[in-house]
Scaffold this active site. Structure first.
Site, mmCIF file in Angstrom:
data_model
loop_
_atom_site.group_PDB
_atom_site.id
_atom_site.type_symbol
_atom_site.label_atom_id
_atom_site.label_comp_id
_atom_site.label_asym_id
_atom_site.label_seq_id
_atom_site.Cartn_x
_atom_site.Cartn_y
_atom_site.Cartn_z
ATOM 1 C CB SER A 59 -0.947 0.005 1.204
ATOM 2 O OG SER A 59 -2.025 -0.868 0.959
ATOM 3 C CB ALA A 130 -8.614 -15.087 3.594
#
Length: 383
Positions: A59, A130
């Site tokens: 990010s 996940a």
């Protein structure tokens, strides 16, 4: 004991106590430079970490996106007060998805105050990536812009525009789409022209959509960021996700080769610690953007209640530690995490003293960040 020795002690602690396979730190302060490392780049061969490795910055790429849009504003090509509907009509449709593109501005997207939900916790993402089994099936999937924009609005708003902070990758995907609409060029080309070339970031690039590796020396990436087997991913929330993580003690999964196209303008930049120091020094010190846009980039909002980094305020694609926990000394930076990679780069606002750190696993504890900052800058964040 010198600052260098203090930082090296924390690097050694991160490997010995915090479960980090390998970690590097690089410092530039005026004419002083230093590089330290601990642990390994490869758990199989035992190869050491080294300076100049190519790293996925996660990010941290949001800072590149914000800087491009601020540069476009400085040129009069757009305004951060423009609405999303102006540039992407129909994408945010209150009748279809509850988001009103005529009320959400570019500035809202870049400050994570648009009301968009936390994209990373979308059920579609959790189901694909996940769990270890899901990751193995989907690790080489390529995401299109349509995929990303659909995902951005796949859950209801978490608030009204400007009401609160919520970390949302989807907002930065919309921002990337606006860059391409306003310029007629690709997002990668605009990042190259407006940031990489002016700052001389020789080892930095936006990763092409089809890439799954690196063109030069890099550490292996290891992940244990998976949910427990049998977890009902439909129950996942920003508040409970940590309690659902798999049990400690399982071996890490090598996730080095992976397609990260789904991160795109929310965070798909590859770089080095040296280049990230140069980026943060320029953005913190105001040498890349004109004064008005520099001030706008560093007009911060509270992240309280937004399930993000503690003790930090968010600007546009980057953060500043709250001065109430740093004895009034400002410290600015970027941070990012993706599968098997975590990086942060922080520095003083004058751009003269900057630190970059990378681990070849996702963040293990905020203590790694805070201990290194205390060792290098003498600032006890959050203590």
């Amino acid at each position: 004991m010198s600052a260098n020795e203090n930082v090296q002690q924390v690097l050694d602690w991160a490997v010995a106590e915090a479960g980090v396979p390998g970690i590097v730190a690089e410092v530039k302060e005026g004419g002083r430079t230093w590089f330290g490392a601990a642990g390994v780049a490869d758990l199989t061969t035992g190869a050491a970490r080294q300076q100049g490795e190519l790293l996925h910055t996660g990010s941290s790429g949001k800072a590149f996106t914000a800087a491009v849009l601020l540069a476009l504003e400085a040129e009069g090509r757009l305004s951060l007060d423009d609405t999303v509907g102006t540039w992407l009509p129909g994408v945010l449709d209150p009748g279809a998805n509850g988001y009103d593109g005529d009320r959400i501005t570019i500035g809202h997207l870049l400050s994570n105050t648009s009301g968009l939900f936390a994209t990373g916790l979308a059920p579609e993402v959790a189901q694909r990536y996940a769990t270890r089994e899901g990751f193995a099936r989907h690790r080489f999937d390529v995401s299109t812009l349509t995929d990303m924009l659909n995902l951005a609005v796949s859950q209801p708003p978490v608030g009204m525009p400007g009401e609160r902070f919520e970390y949302a990758n989807g907002g930065f995907h919309l921002a990337g789409a606006i860059i391409e609409k306003a310029t007629g060029n690709s997002y990668a080309d605009e990042v190259e022209r407006r940031i990489i070339q002016p700052l001389g970031l020789a080892d930095t690039y936006v990763r092409p959509a089809a890439d799954v590796g690196y063109p030069g020396p890099h550490p292996r990436a290891y992940s244990k960021l998976f949910f427990k087997d049998g977890t009902d991913l439909a129950t996942l929330t920003p508040e409970n996700w940590e309690s659902l993580m798999e049990e400690p003690g399982l071996p890490p999964l090598d996730v080095t080769e992976v397609n990260s196209s789904g991160a795109w303008s929310a965070g798909n930049v590859v770089s080095t610690t040296t280049d990230m120091i140069r980026l943060v020094s320029a953005l913190a010190g105001g040498t890349l953007l004109p004064p008005a846009q520099h001030r706008r980039m560093w007009t911060t909002v509270s992240t309280e209640g937004g399930n993000w980094m503690p003790h930090a305020r968010y600007g546009m694609g980057l953060f500043e530690f709250d001065k109430t926990v740093t004895a009034g000394r400002p410290l600015r930076g970027v941070s990012g995490s993706l599968w098997g990679s975590w990086i942060f780069a922080v520095g003083a606002p004058d751009g003269r003293h900057t630190l970059a750190v990378h681990t070849n696993t996702e963040w293990k504890s905020w203590d790694v960040l805070f201990k290194i900052i205390e060792a290098e800058f003498g600032i006890s964040v959050g203590r």
